[in-house]
Design a protein around this motif. Structure first.
Motif, short mmCIF file in Angstrom:
data_model
loop_
_atom_site.label_atom_id
_atom_site.label_comp_id
_atom_site.label_asym_id
_atom_site.label_seq_id
_atom_site.Cartn_x
_atom_site.Cartn_y
_atom_site.Cartn_z
N ASN A 1 0.82 -1.20 0.00
CA ASN A 1 0.00 0.00 0.00
C ASN A 1 0.86 1.26 0.00
O ASN A 1 1.87 1.33 0.70
N CYS B 1 -3.26 3.96 -2.58
CA CYS B 1 -3.11 3.12 -3.76
C CYS B 1 -2.49 1.79 -3.34
O CYS B 1 -1.94 1.66 -2.25
N SER B 2 -2.58 0.80 -4.19
CA SER B 2 -1.99 -0.50 -3.92
C SER B 2 -1.26 -0.98 -5.16
O SER B 2 -1.82 -0.97 -6.27
N SER C 1 -12.96 -4.49 -10.21
CA SER C 1 -12.56 -3.08 -10.22
C SER C 1 -12.41 -2.57 -8.80
O SER C 1 -13.08 -3.04 -7.88
N SER C 2 -11.53 -1.58 -8.63
CA SER C 2 -11.30 -1.02 -7.29
C SER C 2 -12.50 -0.20 -6.83
O SER C 2 -12.82 -0.17 -5.65
N ASP C 3 -13.17 0.49 -7.76
CA ASP C 3 -14.37 1.26 -7.44
C ASP C 3 -15.59 0.55 -8.02
O ASP C 3 -15.67 0.36 -9.23
N GLU D 1 -9.63 1.32 2.42
CA GLU D 1 -10.84 0.80 1.80
C GLU D 1 -12.07 1.34 2.55
O GLU D 1 -12.06 1.45 3.79
N ARG E 1 -14.99 1.15 -2.36
CA ARG E 1 -13.62 1.35 -2.84
C ARG E 1 -12.72 0.34 -2.15
O ARG E 1 -12.54 0.39 -0.93
N VAL E 2 -12.16 -0.60 -2.91
CA VAL E 2 -11.27 -1.63 -2.35
C VAL E 2 -9.94 -1.57 -3.07
O VAL E 2 -9.84 -1.16 -4.22
N LEU E 3 -8.89 -2.01 -2.36
CA LEU E 3 -7.55 -2.04 -2.92
C LEU E 3 -6.99 -3.45 -2.98
O LEU E 3 -6.15 -3.76 -3.82
#
Length: 404
Positions: free
Chosen positions: A97, A132-133, A222-224, A252, A286-288
């Motif tokens: 991260n 960000c990841s 997807s992240s979003d 997240e 929102r996930v990373l």
């Protein structure tokens, strides 16, 4: 009439019963903004005419559903400046991260050049720092477990079968109808579109119109990921979070937004309840990290408070016709009639005015106009007179107000 005798002048009392209470609106005050969208505040009071005199009453004496707005949108002129941004930098780490940043600057819309930031000081500014990841670090992969299973490389078909088996085990003890359990894979959207369009696989970008159901937002690619829930006017939506595997320390988060509520969260989400207070709700996740997310159960009930007027209309995608006024013979027209439009989050809205008839031109004033609001940016555009127009949204929600 001479020489006929003139009758005596007589004054007799007529109807002495007081008139029913009504809302009184004073002229609107100045616009709160010198450019762009602002608000103009007007005083709304409950009064009653009794024997020719105006008496001030408590607000509860007048119909609450008919109360005019105390704040109305106003636009004096287009602003000459706005915030602009550079592209996001690369993630600060090569794995794990990190953060991304971007530069902000004040832009002159006339010259398209950078100016002193003081000109944009009173305008809202978007974020310039985000998480960000760059993916898991090599030493972190060994021994890492996700939902009780070791990470392994699987084919798309095996991933779907594994997800289907997990769904059956997860929901078999819950008292849900079979239709409420999300199927894997999902080929069609929940939105009623007459089978004319197919949306991408997965839950992201869909509009759910059922009275209840379960939405699984874990393991999305997807992240979003954004989904929307819509019901008829007069209902409100309650969401219960059955499961959450969000990594709060990594940034997240899940966002719930509606016309009358806004809420974000990450920690202690499981089994918490969220009420939309209106008939629509948008959930943005929102996930990373791969595999993280939330599982939601939603239900709709009759609204506890009335948040709309009788002449208001609700439209869901993908197309429809808007006609104003929408009233029956003998029905009194409300002061402001609105049409709410909600489509699937991945879609946008286009509105074209085909025909406008304001009646006798000599009787028209500048108060005859249509306001269209882009809900995602809260930017309102006014169209006046017989102006035909074409308007497009930046998001999946729009509101139209007809002022007469």
């Amino acid at each position: 009439c001479h020489p006929v005798a003139k009758p005596e002048t007589r004054i007799e009392d007529c109807n002495l019963s007081p008139c029913p209470p009504r809302w009184k609106v004073t002229p609107a005050g100045p616009c709160s903004s010198s450019c762009g969208l602002g608000l103009s505040v007007q005083l709304v009071t409950c009064v009653q005419i009794h024997q020719g005199k105006e008496i001030l009453l408590e607000e509860h004496s007048c119909p609450v559903s008919e109360k005019p707005l105390t704040s109305i949108p106003c636009v004096i002129r287009t602003c000459s400046y706005e915030w602009s941004f550079s592209e996001w930098t690369e993630c600060s780490t090569s794995c794990g991260n990190g953060v991304q940043t971007r530069q902000d600057f004040c832009l002159s819309l006339l010259t398209r050049k950078h100016v002193n930031p003081i000109f944009c000081k009173r305008f809202p500014k978007a974020i310039v720092l985000r998480g960000c990841s760059a993916g898991p670090c090599p030493e972190q992969v060994v021994g890492t477990r996700l939902h009780g299973a070791e990470l392994q490389t699987v084919t798309p078909a095996a991933r779907l079968m594994t997800a289907a088996n997990a769904e059956g085990a997860r929901y078999k003890d819950l008292d849900f109808p079979p239709s409420a359990v999300p199927a894997v894979p999902q080929e069609q959207t929940e939105e009623t579109n007459g089978g004319e369009e197919e949306l991408p696989k997965g839950v992201c970008g869909k509009l759910f119109l059922n009275a209840s159901g379960v939405i699984n937002m874990t393991g999305v690619e997807s992240s979003d990921c954004t989904v929307a829930i819509g019901r008829p006017l007069g209902e409100e939506i309650t969401v219960s979070i059955l499961e959450s595997s969000l990594n709060c320390s990594a940034g997240e988060v899940v966002l719930f937004s509606g016309r009358m509520m806004w809420r974000t969260g990450c920690r202690k989400l499981t089994m918490s309840l969220i009420s939309s207070r209106t008939n629509t709700l948008i959930v943005k996740q929102r996930v990373l990290l791969p595999g993280n997310g939330v599982v939601l159960q939603y239900n709709s009930t009759n609204a506890t408070k009335k948040y709309y007027q009788e002449c208001d209309k609700q439209l869901f995608g993908p197309r429809g016709e808007i006609v104003n006024p929408m009233r029956s013979p003998g029905q009194r027209q409300e002061a402001v009639c609105r049409t709410f439009i909600n489509v699937a989050p991945q879609h946008r809205i286009a509105i074209r005015a085909l025909y406008i008839d304001l009646g006798n031109e000599s009787n028209q004033t500048h108060f005859n106009y249509i306001l269209i609001r882009d809900v995602s940016t809260m930017k309102t555009t006014a169209f006046r007179g017989k102006q035909q127009f074409f308007w497009q949204s930046t998001g999946s929600q729009a509101e139209i107000e007809f002022h007469e």
